[in-house]
Design a protein around this motif. Structure first.
Motif, PDB file in Angstrom:
ATOM      1  N   TRP A  55     -41.561 -38.478  31.954  1.00  0.00           N
ATOM      2  CA  TRP A  55     -40.557 -39.345  31.331  1.00  0.00           C
ATOM      3  C   TRP A  55     -40.336 -39.007  29.865  1.00  0.00           C
ATOM      4  CZ3 TRP A  55     -41.079 -42.969  27.344  1.00  0.00           C
ATOM      5  CH2 TRP A  55     -42.379 -43.181  26.888  1.00  0.00           C
ATOM      6  N   ILE A  56     -41.324 -38.411  29.220  1.00  0.00           N
ATOM      7  CA  ILE A  56     -41.175 -38.032  27.818  1.00  0.00           C
ATOM      8  C   ILE A  56     -41.688 -36.620  27.630  1.00  0.00           C
ATOM      9  CG2 ILE A  56     -43.365 -39.064  27.111  1.00  0.00           C
ATOM     10  CD1 ILE A  56     -41.988 -39.780  24.448  1.00  0.00           C
TER      11      ILE A  56
ATOM     12  N   ILE B 233     -35.186 -47.443  33.734  1.00  0.00           N
ATOM     13  CA  ILE B 233     -34.969 -45.994  33.817  1.00  0.00           C
ATOM     14  C   ILE B 233     -34.752 -45.485  32.401  1.00  0.00           C
ATOM     15  CG2 ILE B 233     -33.407 -44.189  34.643  1.00  0.00           C
ATOM     16  CD1 ILE B 233     -32.867 -45.974  37.096  1.00  0.00           C
ATOM     17  N   TYR B 234     -35.522 -44.459  32.032  1.00  0.00           N
ATOM     18  CA  TYR B 234     -35.485 -43.980  30.653  1.00  0.00           C
ATOM     19  C   TYR B 234     -36.210 -42.641  30.577  1.00  0.00           C
ATOM     20  CZ  TYR B 234     -36.564 -43.935  25.603  1.00  0.00           C
ATOM     21  OH  TYR B 234     -36.681 -43.600  24.284  1.00  0.00           O
ATOM     22  N   ARG B 235     -35.662 -41.756  29.779  1.00  0.00           N
ATOM     23  CA  ARG B 235     -36.282 -40.454  29.550  1.00  0.00           C
ATOM     24  C   ARG B 235     -36.033 -40.045  28.117  1.00  0.00           C
ATOM     25  NH1 ARG B 235     -36.101 -35.168  33.445  1.00  0.00           N
ATOM     26  NH2 ARG B 235     -38.258 -34.602  33.007  1.00  0.00           N
ATOM     27  N   LYS B 236     -36.975 -39.302  27.519  1.00  0.00           N
ATOM     28  CA  LYS B 236     -36.868 -38.983  26.103  1.00  0.00           C
ATOM     29  C   LYS B 236     -37.316 -37.556  25.822  1.00  0.00           C
ATOM     30  CE  LYS B 236     -38.742 -40.570  21.678  1.00  0.00           C
ATOM     31  NZ  LYS B 236     -39.550 -41.629  21.049  1.00  0.00           N
ATOM     32  N   LEU B 237     -36.574 -36.914  24.924  1.00  0.00           N
ATOM     33  CA  LEU B 237     -36.953 -35.617  24.378  1.00  0.00           C
ATOM     34  C   LEU B 237     -37.213 -35.817  22.897  1.00  0.00           C
ATOM     35  CD1 LEU B 237     -37.345 -32.542  24.465  1.00  0.00           C
ATOM     36  CD2 LEU B 237     -34.856 -32.321  24.198  1.00  0.00           C
TER      37      LEU B 237
ATOM     38  N   ASN C 228     -30.092 -42.346  31.253  1.00  0.00           N
ATOM     39  CA  ASN C 228     -30.706 -42.945  30.061  1.00  0.00           C
ATOM     40  C   ASN C 228     -31.612 -41.959  29.326  1.00  0.00           C
ATOM     41  OD1 ASN C 228     -29.356 -45.316  30.649  1.00  0.00           O
ATOM     42  ND2 ASN C 228     -31.070 -46.150  31.802  1.00  0.00           N
ATOM     43  N   PHE C 229     -31.100 -40.773  29.124  1.00  0.00           N
ATOM     44  CA  PHE C 229     -31.844 -39.709  28.436  1.00  0.00           C
ATOM     45  C   PHE C 229     -31.565 -39.780  26.943  1.00  0.00           C
ATOM     46  CE2 PHE C 229     -32.074 -35.213  26.941  1.00  0.00           C
ATOM     47  CZ  PHE C 229     -33.432 -35.027  27.138  1.00  0.00           C
ATOM     48  N   ARG C 230     -32.631 -39.875  26.158  1.00  0.00           N
ATOM     49  CA  ARG C 230     -32.519 -39.950  24.706  1.00  0.00           C
ATOM     50  C   ARG C 230     -33.028 -38.664  24.073  1.00  0.00           C
ATOM     51  NH1 ARG C 230     -35.095 -44.424  20.691  1.00  0.00           N
ATOM     52  NH2 ARG C 230     -33.018 -45.311  20.786  1.00  0.00           N
ATOM     53  N   VAL C 231     -32.230 -38.126  23.139  1.00  0.00           N
ATOM     54  CA  VAL C 231     -32.669 -37.031  22.278  1.00  0.00           C
ATOM     55  C   VAL C 231     -32.983 -37.671  20.931  1.00  0.00           C
ATOM     56  CG1 VAL C 231     -32.058 -34.866  21.157  1.00  0.00           C
ATOM     57  CG2 VAL C 231     -31.206 -35.360  23.465  1.00  0.00           C
ATOM     58  N   GLN C 232     -34.226 -37.514  20.488  1.00  0.00           N
ATOM     59  CA  GLN C 232     -34.632 -38.149  19.240  1.00  0.00           C
ATOM     60  C   GLN C 232     -35.248 -37.108  18.317  1.00  0.00           C
ATOM     61  OE1 GLN C 232     -36.627 -41.885  19.668  1.00  0.00           O
ATOM     62  NE2 GLN C 232     -37.415 -41.860  17.576  1.00  0.00           N
TER      63      GLN C 232
END
Length: 187
Positions: free
Chosen positions: A70-71, A100-104, A132-136
């Motif tokens: 997920w991350i 639902i969530y995913r992160k880079l 729900n993909f986040r680029v941070q």
């Protein structure tokens, strides 16, 4: 020496998981990796079952795949020589009962969650199929194609290239706080 490596990986994992909390609106998420500790060979792949800390192409590609986590946090600038596909359904903190969530995470942080380094992911093309993909933090250098709802370019992230959405509904569901240097359009 092996005991020291185990402690090092455990420390990185603890820092990673303490900084990756999320509330329902995903505000205030902190970095996913820590720069206060030098990475080891063991940190190149899954540090724990719910997160991947990577610094090389093959572990990165596996981590963002449908079989990944997920991350995903990178520990350095990373150049991928092929198209990247972010695929699969994942839940916040890896727990099925969470949203639902995913992160880079393209950055490192210290124990107090202060960003200590930002990284660049360079790839010919990044296709986002995870909802729900986040680029941070940091920068994606290359074009990004979003096919899933809920894409989030967080305020401290940059796409150095074009950002394309599969359709108007996917674009309308996106949260765009960061910077895109090229075109942003439906394609």
């Amino acid at each position: 020496m092996k005991f020291v490596k185990v402690l090092l990986v455990a420390g990185i994992s603890a820092a990673l998981l303490s900084g990756c909390g999320s509330n329902n609106n995903n505000e205030g998420n902190e970095a996913a990796a820590t720069a206060t500790t030098a990475p080891t060979a063991a940190a190149q792949t899954d540090a724990v079952s719910t997160a991947s800390i990577v610094k090389e192409q093959d572990p990165f590609l596996k981590a963002v795949s449908a079989e990944g986590t997920w991350i995903v946090a990178i520990l350095n600038d990373l150049t991928i020589d092929q198209d990247v596909v972010v695929a699969g359904e994942f839940h916040d903190k890896g727990a099925a009962e969470n949203a639902i969530y995913r992160k880079l995470a393209l950055y490192a942080q210290d124990a107090d969650h202060n960003v200590t380094a930002s990284y660049t992911l360079t790839a010919p093309k990044v296709t986002v199929q995870s909802e729900n993909f986040r680029v941070q933090g940091g920068t994606i250098k290359g074009d990004v194609y979003v096919e899933a709802n809920g894409f989030n370019l967080y305020k401290d992230a940059t796409i150095d290239g074009n950002l394309y959405f599969a359709n108007a509904d996917v674009q309308a569901s996106a949260v765009m706080e960061g910077k895109v240097t090229g075109a942003t359009e439906v394609k």
